[in-house]
Design a protein around this motif. Structure first.
Motif, PDB file in Angstrom:
ATOM      1  N   GLY A 220       0.780  -1.231   0.000  1.00 30.24           N
ATOM      2  CA  GLY A 220       0.000   0.000   0.000  1.00 30.24           C
ATOM      3  C   GLY A 220       0.808   1.274   0.000  1.00 30.24           C
ATOM      4  O   GLY A 220       0.242   2.373  -0.092  1.00 30.24           O
ATOM      5  N   LYS A 221       2.127   1.182   0.108  1.00 34.05           N
ATOM      6  CA  LYS A 221       2.956   2.383   0.194  1.00 34.05           C
ATOM      7  C   LYS A 221       3.274   2.945  -1.195  1.00 34.05           C
ATOM      8  O   LYS A 221       3.141   2.264  -2.213  1.00 34.05           O
ATOM      9  N   ILE A 222       3.705   4.193  -1.194  1.00 34.96           N
ATOM     10  CA  ILE A 222       4.126   4.871  -2.413  1.00 34.96           C
ATOM     11  C   ILE A 222       5.537   5.411  -2.205  1.00 34.96           C
ATOM     12  O   ILE A 222       6.044   5.435  -1.075  1.00 34.96           O
ATOM     13  N   ILE A 223       6.170   5.831  -3.295  1.00 35.14           N
ATOM     14  CA  ILE A 223       7.440   6.564  -3.224  1.00 35.14           C
ATOM     15  C   ILE A 223       7.181   7.955  -3.762  1.00 35.14           C
ATOM     16  O   ILE A 223       6.623   8.123  -4.854  1.00 35.14           O
ATOM     17  N   ILE A 224       7.593   8.983  -3.001  1.00 34.33           N
ATOM     18  CA  ILE A 224       7.310  10.357  -3.409  1.00 34.33           C
ATOM     19  C   ILE A 224       8.348  11.281  -2.793  1.00 34.33           C
ATOM     20  O   ILE A 224       8.932  10.984  -1.745  1.00 34.33           O
ATOM     21  N   GLU A 225       8.601  12.396  -3.455  1.00 38.25           N
ATOM     22  CA  GLU A 225       9.464  13.436  -2.911  1.00 38.25           C
ATOM     23  C   GLU A 225       8.647  14.380  -2.027  1.00 38.25           C
ATOM     24  O   GLU A 225       7.450  14.587  -2.252  1.00 38.25           O
ATOM     25  N   GLY A 226       9.314  14.987  -1.054  1.00 36.65           N
ATOM     26  CA  GLY A 226       8.637  15.924  -0.172  1.00 36.65           C
ATOM     27  C   GLY A 226       8.067  17.121  -0.899  1.00 36.65           C
ATOM     28  O   GLY A 226       6.986  17.620  -0.548  1.00 36.65           O
ATOM     29  N   ASN A 227       8.765  17.628  -1.925  1.00 39.93           N
ATOM     30  CA  ASN A 227       8.249  18.771  -2.672  1.00 39.93           C
ATOM     31  C   ASN A 227       6.920  18.438  -3.355  1.00 39.93           C
ATOM     32  O   ASN A 227       5.994  19.260  -3.383  1.00 39.93           O
ATOM     33  N   ALA A 228       6.823  17.231  -3.890  1.00 35.09           N
ATOM     34  CA  ALA A 228       5.561  16.826  -4.522  1.00 35.09           C
ATOM     35  C   ALA A 228       4.451  16.695  -3.485  1.00 35.09           C
ATOM     36  O   ALA A 228       3.296  17.050  -3.745  1.00 35.09           O
ATOM     37  N   ALA A 229       4.799  16.200  -2.296  1.00 32.96           N
ATOM     38  CA  ALA A 229       3.805  16.067  -1.234  1.00 32.96           C
ATOM     39  C   ALA A 229       3.324  17.438  -0.770  1.00 32.96           C
ATOM     40  O   ALA A 229       2.124  17.643  -0.512  1.00 32.96           O
ATOM     41  N   CYS A 230       4.247  18.400  -0.660  1.00 36.16           N
ATOM     42  CA  CYS A 230       3.848  19.772  -0.306  1.00 36.16           C
ATOM     43  C   CYS A 230       2.928  20.355  -1.371  1.00 36.16           C
ATOM     44  O   CYS A 230       1.943  21.039  -1.050  1.00 36.16           O
ATOM     45  N   ALA A 231       3.247  20.092  -2.624  1.00 38.81           N
ATOM     46  CA  ALA A 231       2.414  20.602  -3.715  1.00 38.81           C
ATOM     47  C   ALA A 231       1.001  20.041  -3.636  1.00 38.81           C
ATOM     48  O   ALA A 231       0.016  20.783  -3.781  1.00 38.81           O
ATOM     49  N   LEU A 232       0.892  18.745  -3.380  1.00 36.27           N
ATOM     50  CA  LEU A 232      -0.434  18.145  -3.231  1.00 36.27           C
ATOM     51  C   LEU A 232      -1.175  18.753  -2.044  1.00 36.27           C
ATOM     52  O   LEU A 232      -2.371  19.034  -2.123  1.00 36.27           O
ATOM     53  N   MET A 394       8.914  24.666   6.933  1.00 35.73           N
ATOM     54  CA  MET A 394      10.363  24.496   6.853  1.00 35.73           C
ATOM     55  C   MET A 394      10.714  23.048   6.519  1.00 35.73           C
ATOM     56  O   MET A 394      10.700  22.167   7.389  1.00 35.73           O
ATOM     57  N   THR A 395      11.027  22.813   5.245  1.00 41.19           N
ATOM     58  CA  THR A 395      11.556  21.507   4.863  1.00 41.19           C
ATOM     59  C   THR A 395      13.046  21.681   4.566  1.00 41.19           C
ATOM     60  O   THR A 395      13.651  22.677   4.935  1.00 41.19           O
ATOM     61  N   ASP A 396      13.656  20.723   3.891  1.00 39.69           N
ATOM     62  CA  ASP A 396      15.047  20.869   3.467  1.00 39.69           C
ATOM     63  C   ASP A 396      15.242  20.069   2.179  1.00 39.69           C
ATOM     64  O   ASP A 396      14.332  19.367   1.727  1.00 39.69           O
ATOM     65  N   LEU A 397      16.423  20.194   1.596  1.00 40.10           N
ATOM     66  CA  LEU A 397      16.684  19.515   0.324  1.00 40.10           C
ATOM     67  C   LEU A 397      16.512  18.007   0.453  1.00 40.10           C
ATOM     68  O   LEU A 397      15.983  17.367  -0.454  1.00 40.10           O
ATOM     69  N   ASP A 398      16.955  17.445   1.568  1.00 39.60           N
ATOM     70  CA  ASP A 398      16.846  16.002   1.754  1.00 39.60           C
ATOM     71  C   ASP A 398      15.397  15.546   1.651  1.00 39.60           C
ATOM     72  O   ASP A 398      15.066  14.611   0.921  1.00 39.60           O
ATOM     73  N   LEU A 399      14.521  16.210   2.371  1.00 36.67           N
ATOM     74  CA  LEU A 399      13.109  15.851   2.326  1.00 36.67           C
ATOM     75  C   LEU A 399      12.475  16.269   1.006  1.00 36.67           C
ATOM     76  O   LEU A 399      11.677  15.532   0.414  1.00 36.67           O
ATOM     77  N   GLY A 400      12.822  17.456   0.517  1.00 30.42           N
ATOM     78  CA  GLY A 400      12.149  18.003  -0.644  1.00 30.42           C
ATOM     79  C   GLY A 400      12.459  17.296  -1.944  1.00 30.42           C
ATOM     80  O   GLY A 400      11.563  17.071  -2.766  1.00 30.42           O
ATOM     81  N   MET A 401      13.716  16.892  -2.154  1.00 31.18           N
ATOM     82  CA  MET A 401      14.125  16.409  -3.464  1.00 31.18           C
ATOM     83  C   MET A 401      14.482  14.927  -3.506  1.00 31.18           C
ATOM     84  O   MET A 401      14.786  14.399  -4.587  1.00 31.18           O
ATOM     85  N   ASN A 402      14.495  14.251  -2.370  1.00 27.08           N
ATOM     86  CA  ASN A 402      14.859  12.841  -2.360  1.00 27.08           C
ATOM     87  C   ASN A 402      13.632  11.939  -2.325  1.00 27.08           C
ATOM     88  O   ASN A 402      12.516  12.387  -2.070  1.00 27.08           O
ATOM     89  N   ASN A 403      13.872  10.648  -2.576  1.00 27.81           N
ATOM     90  CA  ASN A 403      12.799   9.656  -2.666  1.00 27.81           C
ATOM     91  C   ASN A 403      12.508   9.058  -1.293  1.00 27.81           C
ATOM     92  O   ASN A 403      13.415   8.524  -0.642  1.00 27.81           O
ATOM     93  N   TRP A 404      11.245   9.099  -0.879  1.00 24.64           N
ATOM     94  CA  TRP A 404      10.840   8.610   0.432  1.00 24.64           C
ATOM     95  C   TRP A 404       9.654   7.655   0.290  1.00 24.64           C
ATOM     96  O   TRP A 404       8.706   7.947  -0.446  1.00 24.64           O
ATOM     97  N   PRO A 405       9.689   6.527   1.005  1.00 26.49           N
ATOM     98  CA  PRO A 405       8.479   5.689   1.062  1.00 26.49           C
ATOM     99  C   PRO A 405       7.437   6.359   1.939  1.00 26.49           C
ATOM    100  O   PRO A 405       7.773   7.047   2.909  1.00 26.49           O
ATOM    101  N   SER A 406       6.200   6.158   1.607  1.00 27.93           N
ATOM    102  CA  SER A 406       5.142   6.849   2.348  1.00 27.93           C
ATOM    103  C   SER A 406       3.849   6.059   2.278  1.00 27.93           C
ATOM    104  O   SER A 406       3.570   5.390   1.277  1.00 27.93           O
TER     105      SER A 406
END
Length: 614
Positions: A220-232, A394-406
């Protein structure tokens, strides 16, 4: 192109090797602009599709092409998704860094490398797997111009054989990466992956210890960047005006948001957009436009990084003093000045908290995951309108531009909170209002929106001295009263910001305090400290500023509290000290990392052991 269908075979492992399953890191060292991003994404997603917890970190230079770039994939059966300091399998494709990359490895690591580099001559305690990439790619890709891009997929096939990654998952990830419109490109790359797998299967005897085995941890998980999650999150929060100026690492936030808005926010009857996106000439203009839209009643936002925050200072002060809502996404990077634009840091905490001259205090939200990027983005828009003020996410490059399971994001159910907005009907009942008067004792005045059809609805929005009725004044008591009310409003915010996450242990003498992506290093460090040194530790993760009473209570329960900062000057600790008593400050200790890489657990653990004298 190779047409051979390869069924995954069981790799041969030497009897002396101790198998390490689903608990290691892979680093791919290539050259920026060589097309490695596709191969790296496919490799990471293949492991993800096999149910193994995985995350990806991209360290890239601030140029278009030609400089070294590294992509690190961490597989962890324990669910750790922060950066792992140690590299267990290196794919060395960059001649400029290959020697240094190999020399940094711990004994027992594996190295896949381009055969002409002859890296096996450097050390005798590593497992080397050479491959003639140029020879292998030629029959797969007849077009010489494309070979530079396709040859990277060869190492996906090689690594798949070495780690027992199922080739069906490589193919599935390739198809997802390229989509239906690029089926030919996917097929070409699939041929390269097969060629790499076939070469490894007939050539290598596996001697290293690392292996991927199927799990079921990603259902059920997805892979997404933090910037995309903020946009949503911004889109679901009802944003209607987006103003921005491109800057790394925040550009993809608005770029992604534009795609979502065009897809979901076009009126189906008229075909017209129900939003406005403006690329301004600079960050100063972008925040001015966002505040103007917020004043007019729109849900507005801008997205930037540290240099943009510096330029926004004067307008953000206007937003604070005139009490105009907007949301500012700060995807933090290394500074000062241009700094290291493509490296991560949490270096804007102090500047954002007090941005502008004079006495200012701004609320900040600290998401640590894509889920929180989504939910806190929505919360920030509500908060900005409820308290009539700029709010920083306040996010950062690590969260914003990297791939995270969610986990998938829950659909927002609660209605939008527009705060204290008076309608014409309200004004009929009241007869009028004072814009900057504290009626309810919470420091928050009432406002009307432009075009409210009532004679008593107008007021001046002033960045200069003003009294309760928004009239210009330079009277001492008016200014003091207004600043006192703004400070009281900031205190009211403590009851409404997201509460911290607290993990307390009764047997712990020490505790951690951190925010944002430091979370992953701290949680793993807590496990390391207990398992390796028998040191139990509690942990409080801050989700917002101003701080809530839970922070003081946490400090009171522990003898020493380590505040983790991803910056040189211990900015989070400095913010805490502004509010703490001398007794509380005496308990605080500092752990700092500011090298530009995502913080890793071993760095935290080693520093705790040093300071604790263990």
């Amino acid at each position: 192109m190779s047409t051979l269908e390869i069924a995954p075979a069981e790799p041969r492992v030497s009897d002396s090797a101790h198998t390490v399953v689903n608990d290691f890191s892979i680093q791919v060292a290539t050259v920026n602009g060589s097309g490695s991003q596709t191969a790296n994404s496919v490799l990471m997603r293949s492991i993800f599709q096999m149910g193994v917890p995985v995350s990806g970190k991209n360290m890239f230079p601030s140029n278009i092409a030609g400089l070294p770039t590294w992509f690190t994939i961490r597989a962890s059966k324990h669910g750790y998704i922060g950066r792992k300091k140690e590299i267990d399998l290196l794919v060395a494709m960059n001649p400029e860094t290959a020697r240094e990359d190999v020399m940094k490895l711990d004994s027992g690591a594996a190295v896949v490398y381009d055969e002409p580099l002859k890296l096996n001559a450097l050390r005798s305690d590593l497992h080397f797997y050479p491959a003639p990439f140029d020879k292998l790619v030629a029959p797969v890709c007849p077009d010489a111009k494309l070979r530079k891009l396709v040859r990277n997929m060869l190492y996906d096939g090689i690594v798949a054989w070495l780690l027992s990654i199922e080739m069906d998952e490589i193919h599935k990830a390739l198809v997802k990466q390229f989509g239906k419109r690029k089926a030919k490109a996917a097929e070409l790359n699939w041929g390269a992956a097969q060629a790499g797998y076939e070469f490894a299967a007939r050539t290598y005897t596996k001697t290293d210890a690392f292996k991927i085995e199927r799990m079921h941890a990603n259902t059920g998980k997805i892979i997404i960047e933090g910037n995309a999650a903020c946009a949503l999150g911004a889109m679901f929060a009802g944003v209607t005006v987006v103003t921005w100026y491109p800057i790394t690492p925040s550009s993809s936030l608005v770029e992604t948001l534009i795609g979502y808005l065009k897809r979901f926010r076009i009126d189906p009857e008229t075909g017209r957009a129900t939003f406005a996106v403006v690329q301004a000439e600079d960050e100063l203009a972008s925040i001015g436009m966002a505040l103007g839209a917020g004043w007019a009643g729109a849900r507005s936002m801008t997205s930037t990084a540290g240099p943009g925050i510096s330029l926004m200072s004067e307008f953000v002060g206007l937003g604070y003093y005139a009490e105009v809502p907007t949301v500012i996404f700060d995807v933090q990077r290394v500074g000062p000045s241009t700094g290291l634009p493509t490296r991560t840091m949490q270096g804007d905490l102090l500047s954002a908290a007090t941005l502008s001259h004079g006495d200012t205090q701004h609320p900040m939200f600290f998401p640590c995951s894509p889920e929180e990027c989504f939910s806190m983005s929505g919360d920030a828009f509500d908060f900005a309108e409820r308290f009539q003020t700029p709010v920083f996410v306040m996010t950062d490059l690590d969260l914003g531009m990297n791939n995270w399971p969610s986990d998938p994001f829950p659909y927002p159910e609660k209605p939008l909170d527009r705060g204290k907005v008076l309608t014409a009907e309200d004004l009929d009942k009241l007869g009028g209002f004072a814009r900057y008067k504290d009626v309810d004792g919470d420091g928050i005045g009432y406002r009307t929106l432009p075009a409210t059809n009532h004679a008593a609805g107008a007021y001046f929005t002033r960045g200069s001295g003003h009294n309760e009725r928004a009239q210009y004044t330079e009277r001492e008591d008016d200014y003091i009263n207004n600043m006192h009310r703004l400070a009281h409003k900031f205190q009211t915010m403590r009851k409404h910001v997201p509460a911290p996450e607290v993990r307390s242990r009764r047997d712990a003498e020490i505790g951690f305090v951190a925010c944002g992506t430091s979370h992953y290093a701290v949680t793993e460090s807590c496990d390391q400290l207990l398992a390796e040194y028998d040191i139990p530790a509690s942990y409080l993760r801050l989700k917002a500023y101003p701080f809530t009473p839970e922070l003081a209570e946490f400090i009171a329960r522990h003898q020493r509290v380590y505040v983790v900062d991803q910056n040189r000057d211990a900015q989070l600790l400095a913010l805490m000290r502004l509010e703490m008593t001398p007794e509380q400050i005496a308990k605080l200790r500092s752990i700092k990392y500011y090298g530009g890489l995502p913080l890793d657990a071993r760095t935290v653990t080693d520093e705790i052991v040093r300071q604790e004298g263990k």
